[in-house]
Motif scaffolding. Structure first.
Motif, short mmCIF file in Angstrom:
data_model
loop_
_atom_site.label_atom_id
_atom_site.label_comp_id
_atom_site.label_asym_id
_atom_site.label_seq_id
_atom_site.Cartn_x
_atom_site.Cartn_y
_atom_site.Cartn_z
N SER A 48 2.68 1.40 27.41
CA SER A 48 1.42 1.64 26.71
C SER A 48 0.99 0.37 26.00
O SER A 48 1.79 -0.55 25.81
N GLY B 155 -2.44 3.90 28.34
CA GLY B 155 -3.71 3.29 27.99
C GLY B 155 -3.65 2.02 27.17
O GLY B 155 -2.61 1.60 26.69
N VAL C 17 -3.80 6.58 31.91
CA VAL C 17 -4.98 7.07 31.21
C VAL C 17 -5.66 5.89 30.54
O VAL C 17 -5.04 4.84 30.34
N SER C 18 -6.90 6.06 30.18
CA SER C 18 -7.62 4.99 29.49
C SER C 18 -7.33 5.06 27.99
O SER C 18 -7.00 6.12 27.45
N THR D 150 -12.33 2.68 31.96
CA THR D 150 -12.64 4.07 31.58
C THR D 150 -13.36 4.80 32.70
O THR D 150 -13.27 6.02 32.78
N LEU E 142 -10.19 5.79 35.05
CA LEU E 142 -9.06 6.57 34.56
C LEU E 142 -9.50 7.71 33.65
O LEU E 142 -10.44 7.55 32.87
N PRO E 143 -8.77 8.83 33.69
CA PRO E 143 -9.06 9.93 32.76
C PRO E 143 -8.52 9.61 31.36
O PRO E 143 -7.74 8.66 31.19
N THR E 144 -8.92 10.41 30.38
CA THR E 144 -8.38 10.24 29.03
C THR E 144 -7.08 11.02 28.85
O THR E 144 -6.26 10.67 27.99
N ASP E 145 -6.90 12.09 29.61
CA ASP E 145 -5.66 12.88 29.61
C ASP E 145 -5.25 13.07 31.06
O ASP E 145 -6.09 13.12 31.95
N ARG E 146 -3.96 13.23 31.28
CA ARG E 146 -3.47 13.41 32.65
C ARG E 146 -2.15 14.15 32.62
O ARG E 146 -1.34 13.96 31.73
N ARG F 89 -1.63 11.02 27.24
CA ARG F 89 -2.90 10.68 26.59
C ARG F 89 -2.67 9.44 25.75
O ARG F 89 -1.53 9.12 25.41
N HIS F 90 -3.75 8.77 25.38
CA HIS F 90 -3.57 7.54 24.59
C HIS F 90 -3.38 7.84 23.11
O HIS F 90 -2.38 7.46 22.52
#
Length: 173
Positions: free
Chosen positions: A6, A34, A55-56, A65, A68-72, A84-85
């Motif tokens: 990360s 992220g 994730v972003s 962004t 990439l998704p924000t959650d995965r 998630r970030h």
């Protein structure tokens, strides 16, 4: 083995060295929570032979962004990870996020602080930042499964152990 990173915060290349680089090269999957910063850094992580699940983050440029998704949710090596970030509400919210997705591990970043927390039903893992620790120890994590036991280790790139834990994992993963 899943290699976890990360908060790379670079403009060129992945910046991995030592055991962090070895882990990325030998991983069956790579997870990144992220803050790559630029698209060339994301591309450097995607150049490893293992699939990248990312994730972003909040400092990622729009090109990232958009990709990439924000959650995965990731399923790899019989392990289910929710990624998630930002922690968005601390440990309680992260544990809930993990429970909602039947995850074994929740991977998050943002603070640059390597952290490992065992809750009743999910492990919370912030690998820290291997490249921009911001006053914290530089870090990365590995997640693996042996039979019905989950192993999570957070280490410095020179292999110095920061934290580790093991816990039971469901057989149906």
């Amino acid at each position: 083995m899943i290699a976890v990173f990360s908060d790379t915060h670079r403009t060129e290349g992945h910046g991995l060295e030592g055991d962090a680089l070895v882990a990325a090269r030998e991983a069956d999957a790579i997870v990144h929570a992220g803050d790559f910063k630029t698209e060339s850094v994301l591309d450097a992580f995607q150049a490893f032979s293992a699939p990248l699940f990312a994730v972003s983050g909040n400092v990622d440029e729009p090109a990232i962004t958009d990709r990439l998704p924000t959650d995965r949710i990731v399923k790899a090596d019989g392990i289910r990870l929710a990624v998630r970030h930002r922690p968005n509400g601390g440990e309680t919210a992260l544990a809930l996020f993990g429970r909602e997705h039947d995850a074994d591990v929740v991977v998050f970043g943002h603070s640059h602080q390597p952290t490992l927390v065992e809750t009743d039903d999910v492990v919370l893992c912030n690998p820290g930042s291997h490249a921009q620790p911001r006053g914290n120890r530089p870090g990365f994590a590995t997640v693996s499964r042996e039979d019905d036991e989950l192993q999570v280790s957070v280490r410095e790139p020179d292999s110095t152990l920061i934290e580790e834990c093991s816990s039971a994992v469901a057989d149906d993963r």
